[in-house]
Design a protein around this motif. Structure first.
Motif, PDB file in Angstrom:
ATOM      1  N   ALA A  75     -58.280 111.512  86.527  1.00  0.00           N
ATOM      2  CA  ALA A  75     -57.231 110.501  86.671  1.00  0.00           C
ATOM      3  C   ALA A  75     -57.748 109.303  87.456  1.00  0.00           C
ATOM      4  O   ALA A  75     -57.460 108.149  87.113  1.00  0.00           O
ATOM      5  CB  ALA A  75     -56.011 111.108  87.356  1.00  0.00           C
ATOM      6  N   ALA A  76     -58.519 109.570  88.512  1.00  0.00           N
ATOM      7  CA  ALA A  76     -59.065 108.480  89.319  1.00  0.00           C
ATOM      8  C   ALA A  76     -59.980 107.585  88.485  1.00  0.00           C
ATOM      9  O   ALA A  76     -59.935 106.351  88.600  1.00  0.00           O
ATOM     10  CB  ALA A  76     -59.819 109.040  90.521  1.00  0.00           C
ATOM     11  N   ARG A  77     -60.811 108.197  87.645  1.00  0.00           N
ATOM     12  CA  ARG A  77     -61.696 107.388  86.798  1.00  0.00           C
ATOM     13  C   ARG A  77     -60.897 106.533  85.825  1.00  0.00           C
ATOM     14  O   ARG A  77     -61.253 105.378  85.557  1.00  0.00           O
ATOM     15  CB  ARG A  77     -62.667 108.302  86.048  1.00  0.00           C
ATOM     16  N   ALA A  78     -59.813 107.084  85.282  1.00  0.00           N
ATOM     17  CA  ALA A  78     -58.987 106.308  84.355  1.00  0.00           C
ATOM     18  C   ALA A  78     -58.352 105.122  85.068  1.00  0.00           C
ATOM     19  O   ALA A  78     -58.371 103.988  84.565  1.00  0.00           O
ATOM     20  CB  ALA A  78     -57.915 107.206  83.734  1.00  0.00           C
ATOM     21  N   PHE A  79     -57.793 105.338  86.258  1.00  0.00           N
ATOM     22  CA  PHE A  79     -57.114 104.257  86.974  1.00  0.00           C
ATOM     23  C   PHE A  79     -58.105 103.238  87.519  1.00  0.00           C
ATOM     24  O   PHE A  79     -57.734 102.080  87.770  1.00  0.00           O
ATOM     25  CB  PHE A  79     -56.262 104.830  88.100  1.00  0.00           C
ATOM     26  N   ALA A  80     -59.378 103.638  87.704  1.00  0.00           N
ATOM     27  CA  ALA A  80     -60.391 102.706  88.210  1.00  0.00           C
ATOM     28  C   ALA A  80     -60.660 101.564  87.236  1.00  0.00           C
ATOM     29  O   ALA A  80     -61.239 100.547  87.625  1.00  0.00           O
ATOM     30  CB  ALA A  80     -61.691 103.455  88.519  1.00  0.00           C
ATOM     31  N   ARG A  81     -60.241 101.705  86.002  1.00  0.00           N
ATOM     32  CA  ARG A  81     -60.365 100.605  85.047  1.00  0.00           C
ATOM     33  C   ARG A  81     -59.379  99.491  85.351  1.00  0.00           C
ATOM     34  O   ARG A  81     -59.544  98.367  84.869  1.00  0.00           O
ATOM     35  CB  ARG A  81     -60.120 101.119  83.620  1.00  0.00           C
ATOM     36  N   GLY A  83     -57.944  98.952  88.719  1.00  0.00           N
ATOM     37  CA  GLY A  83     -57.947  98.545  90.116  1.00  0.00           C
ATOM     38  C   GLY A  83     -58.678  99.573  90.953  1.00  0.00           C
ATOM     39  O   GLY A  83     -59.315 100.489  90.432  1.00  0.00           O
ATOM     40  N   ALA A  84     -58.597  99.420  92.239  1.00  0.00           N
ATOM     41  CA  ALA A  84     -59.181 100.401  93.140  1.00  0.00           C
ATOM     42  C   ALA A  84     -58.329 101.669  93.136  1.00  0.00           C
ATOM     43  O   ALA A  84     -57.177 101.658  92.690  1.00  0.00           O
ATOM     44  CB  ALA A  84     -59.278  99.824  94.546  1.00  0.00           C
ATOM     45  N   VAL A  85     -58.904 102.760  93.638  1.00  0.00           N
ATOM     46  CA  VAL A  85     -58.208 104.045  93.644  1.00  0.00           C
ATOM     47  C   VAL A  85     -58.430 104.747  94.984  1.00  0.00           C
ATOM     48  O   VAL A  85     -59.566 104.816  95.469  1.00  0.00           O
ATOM     49  CB  VAL A  85     -58.699 104.962  92.501  1.00  0.00           C
ATOM     50  N   VAL A  86     -57.353 105.251  95.567  1.00  0.00           N
ATOM     51  CA  VAL A  86     -57.442 106.138  96.727  1.00  0.00           C
ATOM     52  C   VAL A  86     -56.965 107.517  96.286  1.00  0.00           C
ATOM     53  O   VAL A  86     -55.858 107.666  95.757  1.00  0.00           O
ATOM     54  CB  VAL A  86     -56.582 105.642  97.904  1.00  0.00           C
ATOM     55  N   THR A  87     -57.798 108.512  96.466  1.00  0.00           N
ATOM     56  CA  THR A  87     -57.399 109.903  96.271  1.00  0.00           C
ATOM     57  C   THR A  87     -57.500 110.606  97.620  1.00  0.00           C
ATOM     58  O   THR A  87     -58.264 110.194  98.495  1.00  0.00           O
ATOM     59  CB  THR A  87     -58.286 110.622  95.246  1.00  0.00           C
ATOM     60  N   PHE A  88     -56.733 111.662  97.787  1.00  0.00           N
ATOM     61  CA  PHE A  88     -56.758 112.387  99.053  1.00  0.00           C
ATOM     62  C   PHE A  88     -56.282 113.807  98.802  1.00  0.00           C
ATOM     63  O   PHE A  88     -55.673 114.106  97.776  1.00  0.00           O
ATOM     64  CB  PHE A  88     -55.873 111.697 100.108  1.00  0.00           C
ATOM     65  N   LEU A 272     -52.454 108.758  78.028  1.00  0.00           N
ATOM     66  CA  LEU A 272     -51.303 108.582  78.909  1.00  0.00           C
ATOM     67  C   LEU A 272     -51.730 107.935  80.219  1.00  0.00           C
ATOM     68  O   LEU A 272     -51.044 107.040  80.729  1.00  0.00           O
ATOM     69  CB  LEU A 272     -50.645 109.935  79.186  1.00  0.00           C
ATOM     70  N   LEU A 273     -52.849 108.370  80.779  1.00  0.00           N
ATOM     71  CA  LEU A 273     -53.315 107.788  82.030  1.00  0.00           C
ATOM     72  C   LEU A 273     -53.546 106.291  81.885  1.00  0.00           C
ATOM     73  O   LEU A 273     -53.208 105.502  82.780  1.00  0.00           O
ATOM     74  CB  LEU A 273     -54.594 108.488  82.492  1.00  0.00           C
ATOM     75  N   HIS A 274     -54.084 105.884  80.748  1.00  0.00           N
ATOM     76  CA  HIS A 274     -54.323 104.452  80.537  1.00  0.00           C
ATOM     77  C   HIS A 274     -53.019 103.698  80.300  1.00  0.00           C
ATOM     78  O   HIS A 274     -52.873 102.550  80.747  1.00  0.00           O
ATOM     79  CB  HIS A 274     -55.309 104.252  79.392  1.00  0.00           C
ATOM     80  N   ARG A 275     -52.056 104.321  79.658  1.00  0.00           N
ATOM     81  CA  ARG A 275     -50.746 103.664  79.514  1.00  0.00           C
ATOM     82  C   ARG A 275     -50.064 103.496  80.867  1.00  0.00           C
ATOM     83  O   ARG A 275     -49.407 102.481  81.110  1.00  0.00           O
ATOM     84  CB  ARG A 275     -49.859 104.466  78.558  1.00  0.00           C
ATOM     85  N   ILE A 276     -50.222 104.488  81.736  1.00  0.00           N
ATOM     86  CA  ILE A 276     -49.704 104.369  83.093  1.00  0.00           C
ATOM     87  C   ILE A 276     -50.378 103.206  83.820  1.00  0.00           C
ATOM     88  O   ILE A 276     -49.736 102.413  84.516  1.00  0.00           O
ATOM     89  CB  ILE A 276     -49.875 105.692  83.861  1.00  0.00           C
ATOM     90  N   GLY A 277     -51.696 103.103  83.654  1.00  0.00           N
ATOM     91  CA  GLY A 277     -52.425 101.990  84.270  1.00  0.00           C
ATOM     92  C   GLY A 277     -51.917 100.644  83.788  1.00  0.00           C
ATOM     93  O   GLY A 277     -51.712  99.723  84.581  1.00  0.00           O
ATOM     94  N   ASP A 278     -51.708 100.513  82.463  1.00  0.00           N
ATOM     95  CA  ASP A 278     -51.181  99.261  81.910  1.00  0.00           C
ATOM     96  C   ASP A 278     -49.803  98.964  82.475  1.00  0.00           C
ATOM     97  O   ASP A 278     -49.500  97.809  82.847  1.00  0.00           O
ATOM     98  CB  ASP A 278     -51.108  99.365  80.392  1.00  0.00           C
TER      99      ASP A 278
END
Length: 285
Positions: A75-81, A83-88, A272-278
């Motif tokens: 998921a982090a890699r998908a959202f990195a397209r 913007g930045a990503v914080v995971t914890f 789906l992850l990319h649609r969420i990003g959009d």
């Protein structure tokens, strides 16, 4: 926000070219150390991103997950397209300290991660939560001073103490019984707070009244944009849960029912992850 010295982190050398990912321990308001990773995201046309212009996605995993679990990294890699990503890792999970309260004090963990994202210079923050994390992003956005500019809740419950499916009955055994908590600790690497086994139900979190439920939280999120995502094959929470959340959100919320999707980050397809990003980029304004 007190934290230890950041150190370089990369799951794959060269995986991001917009800057070097960092890993650190954040300190929550109640003193718990939270293992956290900041990834500045991919460069755009070879030019590093500017934090003040790009959103940061703060990803809240599900129960028994962690920042290092493969589906969280995916998921982090998908959202990195986008913007930045914080995971914890939530308290009691992975390398983080403390013990899991299954959605109660975890709001403080998310708040620490959001504050760190702001410290990195990001003007726009999108919180994305899965299952337990989905309930946490809803409560975090509703409790004031949240700092989220858009909220995405995936596979979240609408109400506490739900036992209507076999997976949820197993989860209740895991959380409330000493033998279940041993399985959680040694089999699932999840340390569960023993107070969660205290009867009656209203004292399940060790306090009365119980924490604000997700469906009670949702009306308080407006006018922040809210997206509710749920699979129609979710074995944990049937479709009345997302529909209750969407009804509580009214015109300030959007509901996506995903055909064939199961539960949480493990079941979220790449598309789906990319649609969420959009969606997030368009609404985090």
């Amino acid at each position: 926000m007190a934290r230890s010295t950041s150190r370089p982190y990369s799951e794959t050398p060269g995986a991001t070219n917009g800057g070097t990912p960092l890993r650190t321990f954040l300190r929550t308001a109640d003193g718990v150390r939270i293992d956290s990773v900041y990834d500045p995201g991919n460069a755009v046309r070879g030019i590093p991103r500017e934090p003040s212009r790009d959103p940061v996605f703060v990803v809240a995993h599900g129960f028994t997950g962690s920042a290092d679990r493969p589906h969280v990294r995916r998921a982090a890699r998908a959202f990195a397209r986008y913007g930045a990503v914080v995971t914890f890792s939530f308290r009691g999970h992975g390398a983080s300290g403390g013990r899991s309260t299954v959605g109660d004090r975890e709001v403080l963990d998310l708040a620490a991660a959001v504050a760190w994202a702001r410290e990195r210079g990001h003007a726009r923050v999108v919180t994305v939560g899965f299952s337990m994390g989905g309930s946490v992003v809803l409560r975090h956005a509703a409790l004031g001073d949240a700092g989220a500019d858009a909220v995405v809740s995936v596979s979240a419950p609408a109400r506490w103490f739900y036992r209507g499916t076999a997976p949820m009955r197993r989860l209740h055994w895991l959380v409330t019984r000493p033998s279940g908590r041993l399985v959680g600790r040694y089999g699932l690497r999840t340390r569960i707070h023993r107070r969660l086994g205290a009867p009656p139900a209203r004292r399940a979190w060790g306090r009365d009244p119980v924490p604000l439920s997700p469906v009670e939280a949702v009306p308080r999120i407006a006018p922040t944009p809210l997206l509710i995502v749920h699979g129609d094959s979710d074995a944990y929470f049937p479709l009345d849960h997302p529909r209750m959340l969407a009804a509580a959100a009214g015109e300030h919320g959007e509901l996506w029912i995903e055909p064939g999707m199961g539960h949480a980050e493990n079941a979220a397809p790449e598309g789906l992850l990319h649609r969420i990003g959009d969606w997030a980029v368009a609404r985090a304004g």
